[in-house]
Design a protein around this motif. Structure first.
Motif, PDB file in Angstrom:
ATOM      1  N   VAL A   1       0.842  -1.190   0.000  1.00 15.87           N
ATOM      2  CA  VAL A   1       0.000   0.000   0.000  1.00 15.87           C
ATOM      3  C   VAL A   1       0.880   1.243   0.000  1.00 15.87           C
ATOM      4  N   THR A   2       0.782   2.041  -1.056  1.00 16.26           N
ATOM      5  CA  THR A   2       1.486   3.321  -1.124  1.00 16.26           C
ATOM      6  C   THR A   2       0.586   4.340  -1.813  1.00 16.26           C
ATOM      7  N   GLU A   3       0.903   5.591  -1.616  1.00 16.43           N
ATOM      8  CA  GLU A   3       0.166   6.680  -2.258  1.00 16.43           C
ATOM      9  C   GLU A   3       1.073   7.909  -2.341  1.00 16.43           C
ATOM     10  N   PHE A   4       0.516   9.037  -2.796  1.00 13.98           N
ATOM     11  CA  PHE A   4       1.244  10.286  -2.976  1.00 13.98           C
ATOM     12  C   PHE A   4       2.552  10.073  -3.748  1.00 13.98           C
ATOM     13  N   PRO A   5       2.491   9.442  -4.936  1.00 15.24           N
ATOM     14  CA  PRO A   5       3.710   9.209  -5.722  1.00 15.24           C
ATOM     15  C   PRO A   5       4.187  10.507  -6.372  1.00 15.24           C
ATOM     16  N   ILE A   6       5.504  10.708  -6.408  1.00 17.46           N
ATOM     17  CA  ILE A   6       6.042  11.915  -7.044  1.00 17.46           C
ATOM     18  C   ILE A   6       7.264  11.551  -7.895  1.00 17.46           C
ATOM     19  N   VAL A   7       7.513  12.410  -8.883  1.00 19.88           N
ATOM     20  CA  VAL A   7       8.723  12.323  -9.704  1.00 19.88           C
ATOM     21  C   VAL A   7       9.319  13.717  -9.786  1.00 19.88           C
ATOM     22  N   SER A   8      10.519  13.812 -10.332  1.00 23.41           N
ATOM     23  CA  SER A   8      11.149  15.113 -10.539  1.00 23.41           C
ATOM     24  C   SER A   8      10.332  15.964 -11.501  1.00 23.41           C
ATOM     25  N   ASN A   9      10.342  17.286 -11.284  1.00 21.07           N
ATOM     26  CA  ASN A   9       9.674  18.203 -12.212  1.00 21.07           C
ATOM     27  C   ASN A   9      10.159  18.017 -13.646  1.00 21.07           C
ATOM     28  N   GLU A  10      11.429  17.699 -13.800  1.00 21.96           N
ATOM     29  CA  GLU A  10      12.015  17.560 -15.135  1.00 21.96           C
ATOM     30  C   GLU A  10      11.501  16.326 -15.866  1.00 21.96           C
ATOM     31  N   ILE A  11      10.919  15.389 -15.123  1.00 21.32           N
ATOM     32  CA  ILE A  11      10.522  14.100 -15.699  1.00 21.32           C
ATOM     33  C   ILE A  11       9.028  14.049 -16.003  1.00 21.32           C
ATOM     34  N   VAL A  12       8.249  15.006 -15.500  1.00 17.53           N
ATOM     35  CA  VAL A  12       6.799  14.978 -15.706  1.00 17.53           C
ATOM     36  C   VAL A  12       6.483  14.914 -17.198  1.00 17.53           C
ATOM     37  N   GLY A  13       5.713  13.891 -17.596  1.00 19.33           N
ATOM     38  CA  GLY A  13       5.308  13.720 -18.987  1.00 19.33           C
ATOM     39  C   GLY A  13       6.287  12.958 -19.847  1.00 19.33           C
ATOM     40  N   LYS A  14       7.382  12.464 -19.254  1.00 19.54           N
ATOM     41  CA  LYS A  14       8.418  11.772 -20.023  1.00 19.54           C
ATOM     42  C   LYS A  14       8.649  10.370 -19.467  1.00 19.54           C
ATOM     43  N   LYS A  15       9.324   9.544 -20.266  1.00 19.19           N
ATOM     44  CA  LYS A  15       9.730   8.232 -19.763  1.00 19.19           C
ATOM     45  C   LYS A  15      10.605   8.438 -18.529  1.00 19.19           C
ATOM     46  N   TYR A  16      10.424   7.583 -17.560  1.00 19.96           N
ATOM     47  CA  TYR A  16      11.122   7.785 -16.293  1.00 19.96           C
ATOM     48  C   TYR A  16      11.444   6.438 -15.654  1.00 19.96           C
ATOM     49  N   ARG A  17      12.194   6.515 -14.560  1.00 23.79           N
ATOM     50  CA  ARG A  17      12.620   5.291 -13.888  1.00 23.79           C
ATOM     51  C   ARG A  17      12.167   5.225 -12.428  1.00 23.79           C
ATOM     52  N   TYR A  18      12.170   6.364 -11.739  1.00 24.44           N
ATOM     53  CA  TYR A  18      11.981   6.342 -10.285  1.00 24.44           C
ATOM     54  C   TYR A  18      10.699   7.065  -9.869  1.00 24.44           C
ATOM     55  N   SER A  19       9.967   6.451  -8.960  1.00 23.21           N
ATOM     56  CA  SER A  19       8.818   7.073  -8.310  1.00 23.21           C
ATOM     57  C   SER A  19       9.031   6.974  -6.802  1.00 23.21           C
ATOM     58  N   TYR A  20       8.783   8.080  -6.111  1.00 23.37           N
ATOM     59  CA  TYR A  20       8.919   8.126  -4.656  1.00 23.37           C
ATOM     60  C   TYR A  20       7.522   8.211  -4.053  1.00 23.37           C
ATOM     61  N   ASN A  21       7.136   7.188  -3.299  1.00 26.10           N
ATOM     62  CA  ASN A  21       5.768   7.070  -2.777  1.00 26.10           C
ATOM     63  C   ASN A  21       5.755   7.090  -1.259  1.00 26.10           C
ATOM     64  N   ALA A  22       4.646   7.562  -0.694  1.00 29.18           N
ATOM     65  CA  ALA A  22       4.444   7.511   0.748  1.00 29.18           C
ATOM     66  C   ALA A  22       3.971   6.120   1.158  1.00 29.18           C
ATOM     67  N   THR A  23       4.489   5.628   2.276  1.00 34.31           N
ATOM     68  CA  THR A  23       3.963   4.418   2.912  1.00 34.31           C
ATOM     69  C   THR A  23       3.164   4.843   4.149  1.00 34.31           C
ATOM     70  N   PHE A  24       2.306   3.939   4.663  1.00 38.26           N
ATOM     71  CA  PHE A  24       1.333   4.343   5.672  1.00 38.26           C
ATOM     72  C   PHE A  24       1.288   3.395   6.861  1.00 38.26           C
ATOM     73  N   ASP A  25       1.032   3.991   8.024  1.00 40.78           N
ATOM     74  CA  ASP A  25       0.653   3.204   9.182  1.00 40.78           C
ATOM     75  C   ASP A  25      -0.738   2.642   8.895  1.00 40.78           C
ATOM     76  N   PRO A  26      -0.939   1.318   9.001  1.00 43.38           N
ATOM     77  CA  PRO A  26      -2.231   0.727   8.609  1.00 43.38           C
ATOM     78  C   PRO A  26      -3.380   1.058   9.546  1.00 43.38           C
ATOM     79  N   ILE A  27      -3.090   1.578  10.729  1.00 42.08           N
ATOM     80  CA  ILE A  27      -4.137   1.861  11.714  1.00 42.08           C
ATOM     81  C   ILE A  27      -4.449   3.353  11.779  1.00 42.08           C
ATOM     82  N   LYS A  28      -3.422   4.175  11.860  1.00 42.98           N
ATOM     83  CA  LYS A  28      -3.637   5.616  12.025  1.00 42.98           C
ATOM     84  C   LYS A  28      -4.040   6.235  10.689  1.00 42.98           C
TER      85      LYS A  28
END
Length: 497
Positions: A368-395
């Protein structure tokens, strides 16, 4: 010196039982200006980190009308400006028309998203009943910030350094009352900004393009079968991707003036591929499995295909809009518990073939992850890395770490913030003349509830599992928020075109 620049009197009850007015979400009323000469810095701020990290938050000022929902709070921006190994922190309320009206009245004048029937005056949003709180998204375009809410609002324009309001663009006025929705996208190569808005009345969606000098160049209605509740928009070099998802107000009840959010699992999701300056007749619609999408990671073109990647749920939860019962708080908690037992958002890929009209779908991960982001320079282009938030399953809405996906190598690495520490959506700041897509720094704000304070945390984006290279202790908490942005130093005066 830590300067309390302004104080806003909070009238929200200190002991309000709503879970989104307590703990990490509890509002603050002070606006600060502070430099690292007066703030504790653990580690060393990189000297080649130049720009501003800005995070939005919902910070309710007045006792709410009806049951408070996390999306209702007054927008407050938290900005950390980096320059040559130093940093300056500021936090400011977004002084929308609604905020100023309530400040003058010293009370809430509009209800929130859960009980729109309590509205006694015209408002903003797709339901036209809410206050424009500008508390959801913040993105830089044409040298200024735009702060908005997810239900559509004014494009509240602010200076990226001072976080103070500046004069609105004329196109923003022209779009009233529909306004602009969160998750507009900026193409760093052209400086263009693509956006949408939506409504309960026809046309149910509009799509537009604003150029690098903040002129509205394109604005067209999009034909949908009925009222929808979209949340995000994708862009590639040549196209934008619009969402028509089967998580909507029940149309039969809506016709009677009743709002009941329903997931129609027998109705396919539809994604509309439109040329950047296309019209409704140019949209190619693709069907996919019934689902809901909050946030995309990125989109790009690959031969005959448009590829869209982001976090999907096949069991979505949304707020129970309408008259609330004694279980209202429990429903809110369930809505914001990102876990395998609940909404189960996971990284996913859609491939839309422009020649065949077919859609291919696949999971990219099972966590379970959400809020994925990439570099501004990569928006709309082929890319390799996504940085996502992980979550406490209860809170509910408690971001407990960050996960870096290598989508080409099929690997990942994770860093957890620690017990009692809740993070925010991160942003990627590339080094000058970066040699790789992750050649830079990952930045976020973490609330440490053990110490009742917030920190700006900086990672080496190529090795997040090693932990922060620097932590800047901020003057106060930064109440739990939604979205953030990174503004490169050379974009503070306008787009790089």
């Amino acid at each position: 010196m830590i300067e309390v620049t302004n104080k806003v009197k909070l009238t929200v009850k200190d002991d309000d039982p709503n879970p989104f007015l307590q703990g990490v979400f509890k509002p603050i009323g002070k606006e600060y200006t502070a430099t690292t000469d007066s703030l504790e810095v653990i580690g060393e701020i990189p000297k080649d980190l130049n720009g501003i990290y800005i995070r939005n938050s919902h910070n309710q000022v007045h006792d709410p009308i009806g049951v408070y929902h996390y999306f209702d709070g007054d927008g407050m921006l938290h900005g950390v400006h980096f320059e040559n190994g130093k940093a300056t922190y500021r936090n400011r309320f977004v002084r929308t028309t609604g905020f100023l009206a309530e400040q003058a009245a010293e009370k809430s004048l509009w209800p929130g998203i859960l009980e729109p029937h309590l509205a006694t005056r015209p408002g903003w949003g797709s339901m036209r009943t809410m206050k424009d709180n500008a508390g959801t998204d913040v993105i830089a375009h044409a040298g200024k910030l735009l702060a908005t809410m997810s239900q559509c609002s004014d494009a509240n324009r602010l200076d990226p350094i001072t976080l103070e309001p500046v004069e609105s663009d004329t196109w923003n006025v022209d779009l009233a009352p529909a306004g602009i929705c969160s998750h507009f996208k900026v193409d760093n190569d052209t400086g263009e900004m693509m956006f949408f808005n939506f409504s309960e009345t026809y046309p149910y969606m509009n799509y537009g393009v604003v150029d690098a000098k903040s002129n509205l160049k394109h604005f067209v209605p999009i034909d949908l079968p009925g009222a929808r509740w979209p949340h995000d928009l994708g862009i590639t070099k040549n196209y934008s991707i619009l969402h028509d998802l089967p998580f909507i107000f029940d149309p039969d009840l809506l016709a009677k003036g009743e709002r009941k959010v329903t997931f129609f699992d027998d109705m396919p999701a539809r994604f509309g591929i439109i040329p950047r300056y296309g019209n409704n007749s140019d949209v190619k619609w693709f069907e996919a499995k019934p689902c809901f999408v909050l946030h995309l990671s990125n989109c790009y073109e690959n031969g005959d295909e448009v590829v869209m990647e982001g976090c999907v749920s096949f069991n979505p939860q949304k707020p129970s809009v309408g008259k609330q019962d004694e279980n209202a708080f429990d429903k809110q908690i369930k809505h914001f518990q990102f876990s395998k037992e609940n909404t189960y958002y996971r990284m996913y890929r859609w491939r839309f073939n422009l020649k065949t009209g077919k859609t291919k779908e696949e999971f990219l991960d099972d966590e379970v992850t959400e809020f994925p982001i990439v570099s501004n320079e990569i928006v709309g282009k082929k890319y390799r890395y996504s940085y996502n938030a992980t979550f406490d399953p209860i809170k509910p809405q408690w971001i407990d770490g960050v996960k870096k996906f290598d989508l080409l190598g099929g690997t990942s690495e994770t860093y957890k913030y620690g017990e009692g520490r809740a993070g925010s959506e991160a942003q990627l700041a590339l080094r000058p003349n970066a040699k790789a897509e992750d050649d830079g720094y990952l930045i976020t704000i973490v609330n440490d509830m053990n110490e009742n304070r917030a920190e700006c945390v900086i990672f080496d984006a190529q090795d997040i599992s090693r932990g922060p290279v620097a932590r800047i202790i901020l003057p106060d908490r930064a109440p739990g928020g939604s979205h953030s942005c990174w503004v490169e130093a050379d974009r503070m005066e306008g787009e790089r075109v």
